[in-house]
Write an enzyme that holds these catalytic residues in place. Structure first.
Site, PDB file in Angstrom:
ATOM      1  CG  ASP A 244      -1.830   1.189   1.297  1.00 16.33           C
ATOM      2  OD1 ASP A 244      -2.690   1.318   0.403  1.00 16.33           O
ATOM      3  OD2 ASP A 244      -1.685   2.010   2.224  1.00 16.33           O
ATOM      4  CD  GLU A 281      -2.176   2.831  -3.416  1.00 21.27           C
ATOM      5  OE1 GLU A 281      -3.144   3.546  -3.686  1.00 21.27           O
ATOM      6  OE2 GLU A 281      -1.938   2.438  -2.254  1.00 21.27           O
TER       7      GLU A 281
END
Length: 581
Positions: A244, A281
């Protein structure tokens, strides 16, 4: 069994294990570590008291049966008898499916999700990407405020349920990817600062102080996150991790944490003799992330490509707010640039950011499969005011066009759950904070955020209302009804076509050829002998493809292959895939 904990600031550490307590000893070989032995077995509850403080859960807890604030429990990973031998499934050629366990089914458990995996096999999916599973307050939430980074959220079923899920997925030939959060921990149940310098004020992130990756004590902090990542891959036989928001991992050391992580994961892959991969990401558009370490990169295996999403979204919807502003001026040109160059922002000026952004991708070094392409994700839906999907605004024909562009593009495609049948359910932001003050702060913050963009307070779903989560659960009766059934059949056809046509698996961005007419709202591209054309406008379009011998491989509406004039006549809000005649 042996217990150990890193607590460099403590003068005393006491282990509370079952009904006994004992003082731990300093580890003379590892500064800051405390160790000791105690009688324990699978399921035994335990915790640590630092000096005269309360009993706290283990920072490396494998299980939190009573939630983030409760005692930890011993997990004996050897007790689980794996049913399925698994050689692994790598990323090249993959079609991923992002899945939130708490809303994929009404039950919201891993076991219930496992019962729906055959649907993904029939769809043609190769890998399930699970949103975060670490423990967080309450029962329902997105999972990005988790703590205890070795443990599985108990309401989802805990560690054993995740193993059953992975076993079932592997039995069906599906790989499993897990979304992990290293850039912050949740505000509730996060006891790491009491044990050591896990965070630093040297850097700041949207969540406050940054994770300590480069300040004093950072060797052990990096080891903490590395150990967690490897444990998911090793102990649960996962095939990959999604990392993330890696742009929030602030690290000034010569060897960046991400490079250290990719090195460790590649070494584990050799040890377990199956492919393992990391998907980042990132908001940086920095090709170093996915460039091999031998070529000066960090060696991650892939990254999400928001530029493709933003270009496609603006072309479909005409939206221009926020970060869509940079793409909305000429969305078809932006889409062409991403399909042929990977990034849209590759050093160009970003009006949204007020500065230049990104860096060019070297297409000779980076294959397109290292970029994930998607029309929707949990972020792009859930971070909207009302959690509305594309299906709430677009016709089935335009949804088919979006799917066609995504599933025939050179990128590794990824779907968000329910997208494949144009789910009518929203996917909204929901929480279940047990701290009343935190719950109210989140509720007010959400409404304040969207009030700045003209939304009335009553229009914003209350994150703490159980009905917000309930509305976000998939309705599994929809796929059997129209128009959902037709959209689902189209997704299945496109995924099968992607697998059957070698040209659609070519990862060379330089081989993509594009043509478009923004005014007429049509867009076409060529990949080898395959031509793809979409008409986003309401009126029929005449598209000069220069293709005199062709056959229709797949079409949303009845359409004839180009005649001798090489012109494709494509109905409005429709799409077609053509092959050589």
């Amino acid at each position: 069994m042996q217990f150990e904990v890193w607590a460099p600031q403590a003068d005393r550490v006491t282990l509370h294990c079952a009904d006994t307590t004992r003082a731990l000893d300093r580890d003379t070989r590892r500064p800051g570590w405390w160790t000791g032995e105690a009688e324990a077995a699978d399921g035994t509850r335990y915790g640590y008291a630092l000096d005269d403080g309360p009993v706290l859960p283990d920072p490396r807890s494998r299980r939190q049966p009573d939630g983030p604030d409760g005692l930890s429990a011993v997990v004996d990973h050897e007790r689980y008898a794996w049913r399925v031998p698994w050689a692994g499934r790598g990323l090249p050629g993959a079609v991923l499916y992002e899945l939130h366990v708490g809303t994929y089914t009404r039950e919201g458990t891993l076991d219930a999700a496992a019962e729906r995996l055959e649907h993904l096999v029939e769809l043609g999916i190769t890998h399930v990407e699970l949103m975060p599973l670490c423990p967080f307050p309450g029962t329902h939430g997105w999972g990005y405020e988790g703590v205890s980074l070795w443990a599985v959220h108990e309401p989802y079923g805990g560690p054993e349920a995740l193993k059953r899920f992975v076993d079932r997925a592997h039995e069906l030939g599906l790989g499993v990817v897990l979304d992990v959060v290293h850039n912050h921990l949740g505000p509730s149940g996060n006891y790491l600062p009491m044990f050591g310098p896990y965070f630093t004020d040297r850097h700041h992130t949207p969540w406050g102080m940054a994770v300590n990756l480069d300040a004093p004590g950072s060797d052990e902090v990096r080891g903490y996150f590395l150990g967690s990542a490897l444990a998911w891959l090793r102990d649960y036989r996962l095939d990959g991790l999604r990392l993330d928001a890696v742009h929030a991992l602030k690290d000034t050391r010569a060897c960046h944490f991400l490079e250290e992580l990719s090195t460790a994961v590649d070494a584990l892959a050799e040890e377990v003799e199956r492919p393992l991969f990391l998907i980042a990401e990132s908001d940086l558009n920095d090709p170093r992330l996915i460039t091999r370490r031998t070529q000066g990169g960090y060696g991650l295996h892939a990254q999400w490509n928001d530029d493709f999403h933003h270009a496609l979204h603006t072309a479909l919807t005409g939206e221009s707010q926020g970060y869509y502003e940079d793409f909305a001026r000429a969305p078809f040109e932006a889409l062409e640039k991403t399909l042929t160059g990977g990034y849209f922002h590759d050093g160009t000026y970003s009006t949204f950011r007020g500065r230049g952004h990104g860096r060019p991708l070297d297409r000779t070094r980076v294959s397109a499969h290292r970029l994930l392409g998607y029309t929707q994700t949990h972020d792009q839906i859930g971070n909207r005011a009302q959690g509305d999907r594309l299906a709430a605004h677009l016709s089935p024909g335009l949804l088919a066009c979006a799917a066609t562009l995504m599933l025939t593009a050179p990128f590794t495609p990824m779907l968000f759950m329910g997208e494949e049948w144009a789910a009518g359910t929203p996917w909204q932001f929901f929480t279940d904070h047990t701290d009343p003050e935190l719950a109210e702060a989140v509720r007010r913050g959400r409404r304040r955020e969207f009030a700045e963009h003209g939304w009335a307070e009553e229009e914003i779903p209350d994150p703490q209302d159980p009905a917000t989560r309930d509305r976000s659960c998939l309705d599994w009766s929809e796929p059997a009804r129209e128009p959902h059934a037709r959209v689902l059949a189209w997704y299945r056809e496109l995924i099968a076509l992607r697998r059957a046509q070698p040209d659609l698996s070519d990862p060379d961005l330089a081989e993509v050829r594009v043509a478009h007419d923004e005014a007429a709202r049509w867009f076409a591209f060529r990949r080898g002998d395959v031509r793809v054309a979409v008409n986003l406008g309401p009126e029929p379009a005449a598209i000069q493809l220069g293709l005199h011998r062709a056959r229709v491989l797949a079409a949303w509406e009845p359409v004839e292959a180009p005649g001798r004039d090489g012109v494709l006549r494509l109905p409005g809000e429709s799409c077609v895939v053509l092959g050589q005649g």
